[in-house]
Design a protein around this motif. Sequence first.
Motif, PDB file in Angstrom:
ATOM      1  N   PRO A  11      30.829 -29.792 -19.847  1.00 55.37           N
ATOM      2  CA  PRO A  11      30.539 -29.684 -21.638  1.00 55.37           C
ATOM      3  C   PRO A  11      28.974 -29.120 -22.268  1.00 55.37           C
ATOM      4  N   PRO A  12      28.587 -28.289 -23.651  1.00 55.27           N
ATOM      5  CA  PRO A  12      27.361 -27.569 -23.321  1.00 55.27           C
ATOM      6  C   PRO A  12      26.351 -28.793 -23.305  1.00 55.27           C
ATOM      7  N   GLY A  13      25.727 -28.964 -22.844  1.00 55.59           N
ATOM      8  CA  GLY A  13      24.550 -30.511 -23.258  1.00 55.59           C
ATOM      9  C   GLY A  13      24.647 -31.094 -21.981  1.00 55.59           C
ATOM     10  N   THR A  34      24.965 -17.209 -17.507  1.00 57.12           N
ATOM     11  CA  THR A  34      25.892 -16.906 -18.420  1.00 57.12           C
ATOM     12  C   THR A  34      25.281 -16.945 -19.764  1.00 57.12           C
ATOM     13  N   GLY A  35      24.889 -17.565 -20.304  1.00 52.95           N
ATOM     14  CA  GLY A  35      24.190 -18.239 -21.606  1.00 52.95           C
ATOM     15  C   GLY A  35      22.964 -17.707 -21.397  1.00 52.95           C
ATOM     16  N   ASP A  36      21.997 -17.667 -20.681  1.00 55.92           N
ATOM     17  CA  ASP A  36      20.963 -16.788 -19.961  1.00 55.92           C
ATOM     18  C   ASP A  36      20.376 -15.459 -20.343  1.00 55.92           C
ATOM     19  N   PHE A  55      28.894 -13.828 -31.770  1.00 56.84           N
ATOM     20  CA  PHE A  55      29.623 -15.508 -31.434  1.00 56.84           C
ATOM     21  C   PHE A  55      29.280 -16.066 -30.867  1.00 56.84           C
ATOM     22  N   MET A  56      28.147 -15.438 -30.637  1.00 57.52           N
ATOM     23  CA  MET A  56      27.093 -17.016 -29.490  1.00 57.52           C
ATOM     24  C   MET A  56      26.656 -18.054 -31.052  1.00 57.52           C
ATOM     25  N   ASP A  57      26.237 -17.460 -32.413  1.00 59.84           N
ATOM     26  CA  ASP A  57      25.319 -17.747 -32.933  1.00 59.84           C
ATOM     27  C   ASP A  57      26.121 -18.582 -34.627  1.00 59.84           C
ATOM     28  N   ASP A  60      31.635 -19.765 -30.753  1.00 52.77           N
ATOM     29  CA  ASP A  60      32.515 -19.064 -30.360  1.00 52.77           C
ATOM     30  C   ASP A  60      32.233 -18.551 -28.748  1.00 52.77           C
ATOM     31  N   LEU A  61      33.654 -19.075 -28.281  1.00 57.17           N
ATOM     32  CA  LEU A  61      32.881 -17.760 -26.879  1.00 57.17           C
ATOM     33  C   LEU A  61      33.141 -16.232 -27.050  1.00 57.17           C
ATOM     34  N   VAL A  62      31.810 -15.497 -26.622  1.00 50.55           N
ATOM     35  CA  VAL A  62      31.721 -14.238 -26.071  1.00 50.55           C
ATOM     36  C   VAL A  62      33.459 -13.729 -26.398  1.00 50.55           C
ATOM     37  N   LEU A  66      33.403  -8.530 -22.808  1.00 46.39           N
ATOM     38  CA  LEU A  66      32.282  -7.838 -22.644  1.00 46.39           C
ATOM     39  C   LEU A  66      31.569  -8.932 -21.065  1.00 46.39           C
ATOM     40  N   VAL A  67      32.253 -10.154 -21.158  1.00 41.42           N
ATOM     41  CA  VAL A  67      31.919 -11.069 -19.985  1.00 41.42           C
ATOM     42  C   VAL A  67      32.198 -10.489 -18.529  1.00 41.42           C
ATOM     43  N   ILE A  68      33.605 -10.443 -18.614  1.00 42.55           N
ATOM     44  CA  ILE A  68      34.044 -10.550 -17.135  1.00 42.55           C
ATOM     45  C   ILE A  68      33.897 -10.146 -15.988  1.00 42.55           C
ATOM     46  N   ASP A  87      26.521 -20.898 -13.707  1.00 39.12           N
ATOM     47  CA  ASP A  87      26.444 -21.808 -14.546  1.00 39.12           C
ATOM     48  C   ASP A  87      27.486 -20.739 -16.279  1.00 39.12           C
ATOM     49  N   GLY A  88      28.547 -21.570 -16.196  1.00 40.34           N
ATOM     50  CA  GLY A  88      28.568 -20.874 -17.693  1.00 40.34           C
ATOM     51  C   GLY A  88      30.128 -19.672 -17.614  1.00 40.34           C
ATOM     52  N   PHE A  89      30.872 -20.124 -16.714  1.00 37.92           N
ATOM     53  CA  PHE A  89      31.294 -18.903 -16.373  1.00 37.92           C
ATOM     54  C   PHE A  89      32.121 -19.639 -14.986  1.00 37.92           C
ATOM     55  N   ALA A  94      41.723 -17.216 -17.590  1.00 34.98           N
ATOM     56  CA  ALA A  94      41.081 -15.180 -17.797  1.00 34.98           C
ATOM     57  C   ALA A  94      39.968 -15.178 -17.317  1.00 34.98           C
ATOM     58  N   GLN A  95      39.559 -15.930 -17.333  1.00 36.52           N
ATOM     59  CA  GLN A  95      38.254 -15.771 -16.274  1.00 36.52           C
ATOM     60  C   GLN A  95      37.409 -16.269 -14.754  1.00 36.52           C
ATOM     61  N   ALA A  96      38.857 -17.453 -15.577  1.00 33.31           N
ATOM     62  CA  ALA A  96      38.756 -18.430 -13.834  1.00 33.31           C
ATOM     63  C   ALA A  96      39.716 -16.881 -12.748  1.00 33.31           C
ATOM     64  N   LYS A 173      31.482 -26.999 -33.177  1.00 31.96           N
ATOM     65  CA  LYS A 173      32.409 -26.079 -32.944  1.00 31.96           C
ATOM     66  C   LYS A 173      31.951 -25.877 -31.426  1.00 31.96           C
ATOM     67  N   ARG A 174      30.732 -25.577 -30.622  1.00 30.21           N
ATOM     68  CA  ARG A 174      30.894 -25.321 -29.397  1.00 30.21           C
ATOM     69  C   ARG A 174      31.067 -26.779 -28.544  1.00 30.21           C
ATOM     70  N   LEU A 175      31.311 -27.600 -29.262  1.00 34.47           N
ATOM     71  CA  LEU A 175      32.287 -29.013 -28.281  1.00 34.47           C
ATOM     72  C   LEU A 175      34.138 -28.336 -28.393  1.00 34.47           C
TER      73      LEU A 175
HETATM   74  P1  AP5 Z   1      21.414 -29.121 -20.349  1.00 34.40           P
HETATM   75  O1  AP5 Z   1      20.965 -28.854 -18.863  1.00 34.40           O
HETATM   76  O2  AP5 Z   1      20.436 -27.811 -20.966  1.00 34.40           O
HETATM   77  O3  AP5 Z   1      22.786 -28.589 -20.450  1.00 34.40           O
HETATM   78  P2  AP5 Z   1      23.325 -27.498 -19.962  1.00 34.40           P
HETATM   79  O4  AP5 Z   1      24.969 -28.214 -19.881  1.00 34.40           O
HETATM   80  O5  AP5 Z   1      22.689 -26.581 -19.172  1.00 34.40           O
HETATM   81  O6  AP5 Z   1      24.100 -27.167 -21.400  1.00 34.40           O
HETATM   82  P3  AP5 Z   1      24.125 -25.100 -22.157  1.00 34.40           P
HETATM   83  O7  AP5 Z   1      24.264 -26.247 -24.060  1.00 34.40           O
HETATM   84  O8  AP5 Z   1      23.288 -24.540 -21.679  1.00 34.40           O
HETATM   85  O9  AP5 Z   1      25.294 -25.544 -21.942  1.00 34.40           O
HETATM   86  P4  AP5 Z   1      26.392 -24.526 -22.753  1.00 34.40           P
HETATM   87  O10 AP5 Z   1      27.386 -24.232 -21.830  1.00 34.40           O
HETATM   88  O11 AP5 Z   1      26.506 -24.599 -23.963  1.00 34.40           O
HETATM   89  O12 AP5 Z   1      25.596 -22.872 -23.170  1.00 34.40           O
HETATM   90  P5  AP5 Z   1      25.206 -21.809 -22.146  1.00 34.40           P
HETATM   91  O13 AP5 Z   1      24.256 -21.228 -22.294  1.00 34.40           O
HETATM   92  O14 AP5 Z   1      26.182 -21.535 -21.274  1.00 34.40           O
HETATM   93  O15 AP5 Z   1      20.359 -30.597 -20.855  1.00 34.40           O
HETATM   94  C1  AP5 Z   1      20.705 -30.248 -21.857  1.00 34.40           C
HETATM   95  C2  AP5 Z   1      20.003 -31.786 -22.725  1.00 34.40           C
HETATM   96  O16 AP5 Z   1      20.318 -32.790 -22.494  1.00 34.40           O
HETATM   97  C3  AP5 Z   1      18.974 -31.207 -21.888  1.00 34.40           C
HETATM   98  O17 AP5 Z   1      17.519 -31.310 -23.692  1.00 34.40           O
HETATM   99  C4  AP5 Z   1      18.274 -32.044 -20.734  1.00 34.40           C
HETATM  100  O18 AP5 Z   1      16.688 -32.434 -20.662  1.00 34.40           O
HETATM  101  C5  AP5 Z   1      18.998 -33.574 -21.458  1.00 34.40           C
HETATM  102  N1  AP5 Z   1      19.738 -33.496 -19.958  1.00 34.40           N
HETATM  103  C6  AP5 Z   1      20.469 -33.552 -18.849  1.00 34.40           C
HETATM  104  N2  AP5 Z   1      20.215 -33.715 -17.635  1.00 34.40           N
HETATM  105  C7  AP5 Z   1      20.637 -35.333 -18.617  1.00 34.40           C
HETATM  106  C8  AP5 Z   1      20.266 -36.727 -18.053  1.00 34.40           C
HETATM  107  N3  AP5 Z   1      21.421 -36.878 -17.015  1.00 34.40           N
HETATM  108  N4  AP5 Z   1      20.853 -37.269 -18.956  1.00 34.40           N
HETATM  109  C9  AP5 Z   1      20.266 -37.542 -19.770  1.00 34.40           C
HETATM  110  N5  AP5 Z   1      19.386 -36.544 -20.649  1.00 34.40           N
HETATM  111  C10 AP5 Z   1      20.144 -35.145 -19.554  1.00 34.40           C
HETATM  112  O19 AP5 Z   1      26.348 -20.899 -23.036  1.00 34.40           O
HETATM  113  C11 AP5 Z   1      25.908 -20.282 -24.272  1.00 34.40           C
HETATM  114  C12 AP5 Z   1      26.386 -19.654 -25.763  1.00 34.40           C
HETATM  115  O20 AP5 Z   1      26.893 -18.242 -24.925  1.00 34.40           O
HETATM  116  C13 AP5 Z   1      27.818 -20.206 -25.893  1.00 34.40           C
HETATM  117  O21 AP5 Z   1      28.193 -21.492 -26.714  1.00 34.40           O
HETATM  118  C14 AP5 Z   1      29.323 -18.308 -25.802  1.00 34.40           C
HETATM  119  O22 AP5 Z   1      28.590 -18.357 -27.006  1.00 34.40           O
HETATM  120  C15 AP5 Z   1      28.499 -17.744 -24.924  1.00 34.40           C
HETATM  121  N6  AP5 Z   1      28.027 -18.030 -23.482  1.00 34.40           N
HETATM  122  C16 AP5 Z   1      28.455 -18.417 -22.323  1.00 34.40           C
HETATM  123  N7  AP5 Z   1      29.102 -18.201 -21.234  1.00 34.40           N
HETATM  124  C17 AP5 Z   1      30.222 -17.317 -21.947  1.00 34.40           C
HETATM  125  C18 AP5 Z   1      31.514 -17.098 -20.701  1.00 34.40           C
HETATM  126  N8  AP5 Z   1      31.274 -16.750 -20.091  1.00 34.40           N
HETATM  127  N9  AP5 Z   1      32.192 -16.798 -21.612  1.00 34.40           N
HETATM  128  C19 AP5 Z   1      31.756 -16.373 -23.420  1.00 34.40           C
HETATM  129  N10 AP5 Z   1      30.239 -16.681 -24.043  1.00 34.40           N
HETATM  130  C20 AP5 Z   1      30.015 -17.653 -23.212  1.00 34.40           C
END
Ligand code: AP5
Length: 224
Positions: A11-13, A34-36, A55-57, A60-62, A66-68, A87-89, A94-96, A173-175
């Motif tokens: 999950p996120p975070g 993918t997020g980066d 979508f990101m703001d 929601d998923l993009v 746009l991503v596959i 990471d993130g995909f 559909a993506q899997a 919402k992301r959760l």
């Molecule tokens: P961190 O390591 O940053 O967590 P993370 O799992 O990488 O969390 P993200 O929020 O980056 O994941 P995400 O999947 O929501 O975002 P993404 O960028 O992919 O750690 C979080 C915090 O906890 C940090 O402060 C860290 O220091 C701390 N921490 C870490 N480990 C810890 C531990 N063990 N104990 C305590 N603290 C700890 O996606 C963003 C957006 O991009 C999406 O919402 C979507 O809109 C879009 N997007 C991305 N990929 C796709 C896709 N494949 N398809 C469609 N849309 C997409």
Amino acid sequence: MRELNLILFGPPGAGKGTQAARLQDDFRLPYVATGDILRAAVKDGTELGRAAKAFMDAGDLVPDELVIDLIVERISADDCLDGFILDGFPRNRAQADAIGAAFEKLERRITAVLLIDVPDEDLLRRITGRRVSAKTGRPYHIDTDPPKHEGRCDIDGSRLIQRDDDRPDVVTKRLEVYHRETEPLISYYDEKGLLRRVDGTRSPTEVHDHIRAVLATLRLEEDL
Ligand code: AP5
């Protein structure tokens, strides 16, 4: 082990980016997040970024279109032949399926899908305290993983910022999106024998040690 094709899942975070930084140090493999990629596109104002931003703001998923292709092509590139850290995909069925089909064609396989498991109640606290390098996206946490110098990345001194989608309402919402769209992939990969669960509530170092142990076991199994 020949190729090391790793998917960081959770999950996120959950700590995917945090563990990716350590695994990159261990294995020197390309890191594809993918997020980066999407955030860089938004920052640069590219066509992809302009299409993805709303979508990101909203948390929601993009859209898949746009991503596959973008991600499947990226992990099929020559520099990923020895492996990658993805990471993130994928984030939905559909993506899997798209990765599965592309890899079958290339006669390659995913080594493992590492699920970093953290309950929802811990995630909000983690995400709202997160700060990331404006340049590389490397994550810190104001309480549990602060930088050596406040507001500056340990690696290159770049400014630390809060991500636009780390506001509590967007995180909620992301959760929701994770549980609805992405979590079903846990059983998808479990049935394929690729899923490995890691307790993400432990410290970053303990989580890293656990992942290393999982990968060492896989290596032993491959050698048998
Ligand atoms: P961190 O390591 O940053 O967590 P993370 O799992 O990488 O969390 P993200 O929020 O980056 O994941 P995400 O999947 O929501 O975002 P993404 O960028 O992919 O750690 C979080 C915090 O906890 C940090 O402060 C860290 O220091 C701390 N921490 C870490 N480990 C810890 C531990 N063990 N104990 C305590 N603290 C700890 O996606 C963003 C957006 O991009 C999406 O919402 C979507 O809109 C879009 N997007 C991305 N990929 C796709 C896709 N494949 N398809 C469609 N849309 C997409």
